[in-house]
Motif scaffolding. Structure first.
Motif, PDB file in Angstrom:
ATOM      1  N   LEU A  23      51.702  57.174  69.016  1.00 53.56           N
ATOM      2  CA  LEU A  23      51.172  56.165  69.943  1.00 53.56           C
ATOM      3  C   LEU A  23      52.208  55.887  71.026  1.00 53.56           C
ATOM      4  O   LEU A  23      52.847  54.850  71.040  1.00 53.56           O
ATOM      5  CB  LEU A  23      50.828  54.880  69.179  1.00 53.56           C
ATOM      6  CG  LEU A  23      49.909  55.020  67.970  1.00 53.56           C
ATOM      7  CD1 LEU A  23      49.606  53.646  67.371  1.00 53.56           C
ATOM      8  CD2 LEU A  23      48.608  55.732  68.344  1.00 53.56           C
ATOM      9  N   TYR A  63      43.778  52.615  69.928  1.00 49.80           N
ATOM     10  CA  TYR A  63      44.937  52.481  70.817  1.00 49.80           C
ATOM     11  C   TYR A  63      44.619  53.013  72.213  1.00 49.80           C
ATOM     12  O   TYR A  63      44.856  52.330  73.216  1.00 49.80           O
ATOM     13  CB  TYR A  63      46.122  53.241  70.229  1.00 49.80           C
ATOM     14  CG  TYR A  63      47.358  53.243  71.099  1.00 49.80           C
ATOM     15  CD1 TYR A  63      48.082  52.084  71.324  1.00 49.80           C
ATOM     16  CD2 TYR A  63      47.805  54.412  71.710  1.00 49.80           C
ATOM     17  CE1 TYR A  63      49.219  52.077  72.121  1.00 49.80           C
ATOM     18  CE2 TYR A  63      48.940  54.425  72.503  1.00 49.80           C
ATOM     19  CZ  TYR A  63      49.635  53.257  72.702  1.00 49.80           C
ATOM     20  OH  TYR A  63      50.757  53.261  73.493  1.00 49.80           O
ATOM     21  N   PHE A  82      43.307  46.639  70.116  1.00 50.97           N
ATOM     22  CA  PHE A  82      44.638  46.696  69.501  1.00 50.97           C
ATOM     23  C   PHE A  82      44.664  45.984  68.148  1.00 50.97           C
ATOM     24  O   PHE A  82      45.286  46.462  67.194  1.00 50.97           O
ATOM     25  CB  PHE A  82      45.685  46.095  70.445  1.00 50.97           C
ATOM     26  CG  PHE A  82      45.856  46.853  71.720  1.00 50.97           C
ATOM     27  CD1 PHE A  82      45.972  48.242  71.722  1.00 50.97           C
ATOM     28  CD2 PHE A  82      45.910  46.189  72.944  1.00 50.97           C
ATOM     29  CE1 PHE A  82      46.129  48.951  72.904  1.00 50.97           C
ATOM     30  CE2 PHE A  82      46.069  46.887  74.126  1.00 50.97           C
ATOM     31  CZ  PHE A  82      46.180  48.266  74.109  1.00 50.97           C
ATOM     32  N   ALA A  85      43.129  48.211  65.530  1.00 49.41           N
ATOM     33  CA  ALA A  85      44.053  49.261  65.101  1.00 49.41           C
ATOM     34  C   ALA A  85      45.096  48.719  64.131  1.00 49.41           C
ATOM     35  O   ALA A  85      45.436  49.350  63.123  1.00 49.41           O
ATOM     36  CB  ALA A  85      44.730  49.885  66.312  1.00 49.41           C
ATOM     37  N   GLU A  97      54.614  52.964  65.086  1.00 50.83           N
ATOM     38  CA  GLU A  97      53.238  52.746  65.537  1.00 50.83           C
ATOM     39  C   GLU A  97      52.905  51.256  65.564  1.00 50.83           C
ATOM     40  O   GLU A  97      52.210  50.780  66.460  1.00 50.83           O
ATOM     41  CB  GLU A  97      52.260  53.500  64.616  1.00 50.83           C
ATOM     42  CG  GLU A  97      52.263  55.009  64.770  1.00 50.83           C
ATOM     43  CD  GLU A  97      53.518  55.658  64.202  1.00 50.83           C
ATOM     44  OE1 GLU A  97      54.104  55.104  63.240  1.00 50.83           O
ATOM     45  OE2 GLU A  97      53.916  56.721  64.718  1.00 50.83           O
ATOM     46  N   LEU A 101      51.741  49.161  68.959  1.00 49.89           N
ATOM     47  CA  LEU A 101      50.508  48.386  69.023  1.00 49.89           C
ATOM     48  C   LEU A 101      50.784  46.914  69.306  1.00 49.89           C
ATOM     49  O   LEU A 101      50.082  46.274  70.097  1.00 49.89           O
ATOM     50  CB  LEU A 101      49.727  48.532  67.713  1.00 49.89           C
ATOM     51  CG  LEU A 101      48.980  49.858  67.530  1.00 49.89           C
ATOM     52  CD1 LEU A 101      48.552  50.030  66.082  1.00 49.89           C
ATOM     53  CD2 LEU A 101      47.767  49.920  68.444  1.00 49.89           C
TER      54      LEU A 101
END
Length: 246
Positions: A23, A63, A82, A85, A97, A101
């Motif tokens: 990400l 994302y 977001f 996720a 990650e 986020l």
């Protein structure tokens, strides 16, 4: 659209190789019409295949969708993406990650002018082990903290952040960012101090900007100084700085 091609390739890879989740930040500057078409394709594709995606594919899809929504100024929708996720992610198992986020979620709240909510997340980020070992990253997030505090009218807290940013920039010999921190300190001091001694922040900022040699920084600083003088009705001085900023 290269971004679309790379994204769907990564989605396919994650089907068999979830360890390849990445990400990473992406540019927010895209052609609006092309991005709108891409966004509609994202929504259609997810609606069609969501039940077949594994957790890692879903996280990546949320994302990417959130990033596109931010670029299209659909900030409320981006916040939902977001947060969706994050519900699927274990922050201990996937710290990078999780950080990515959370950073985008904080930015989305900031773009929605929900500054307190944004700062709550930035303060959480600063407590993450992955950030505590990286001073540069800490300063990156403190920059947003300081501006959020300014927008909230919490000028003393903003100044505390700015001083940290200023000291760090000087240690790194980053004169452009050091001068920006001084400009912000000047703005905050103008609200807190009864006299005009805060103009010293602007003068020092202009000196540092000149040493940096970066024309954009020099011009922006002169412009900020002009507005500061104009606010206190020193119109002749303000005009002089406005002329210098051109």
């Amino acid at each position: 659209m290269r971004r679309k091609t790379e994204f769907f390739r990564s989605i396919n890879e994650l089907k068999l190789h979830p360890e390849k989740i990445n990400l990473h930040p992406k540019s927010r500057t895209y052609n609006y019409d092309s991005l709108k078409i891409y966004y509609n394709e994202l929504l259609t594709t997810y609606s069609k295949y969501a039940s077949k995606y594994n957790k890692w594919q879903q996280i990546t899809f949320f994302y990417e969708t959130g990033l596109v929504q931010l670029s299209l100024e659909l900030t409320d929708s981006a916040i939902i993406s977001f947060e969706s996720a994050l519900l699927l992610l274990d922050k201990k198992q996937n710290p990078k990650e999780y950080l990515r986020l959370k950073a985008e979620l904080a930015y989305a709240y900031r773009e929605s002018s929900m500054y307190k909510k944004s700062n709550d997340i930035y303060n959480e980020i600063l407590q993450l082990p992955i950030i505590q070992a990286d001073t540069n990253e800490q300063m990156h997030f403190k920059y947003f903290l300081s501006e959020n505090y300014e927008n909230m009218g919490e000028y003393q807290k903003s100044m505390e952040m700015c001083r940290q940013l200023y000291d760090h920039s000087l240690r790194m010999n980053d004169l452009a960012n050091a001068s920006y921190s001084l400009i912000q300190l000047g703005r905050m001091a103008a609200y807190l101090e009864k006299d005009t001694s805060y103009f010293e922040y602007f003068h020092l900022a202009n000196s540092l900007a000149a040493k940096s040699g970066i024309k954009k920084t020099i011009g922006n600083n002169f412009s900020s100084t002009a507005y500061a003088y104009s606010h206190r009705a020193y119109y002749e001085k303000a005009l002089g700085y406005f002329l210098l900023s051109e």
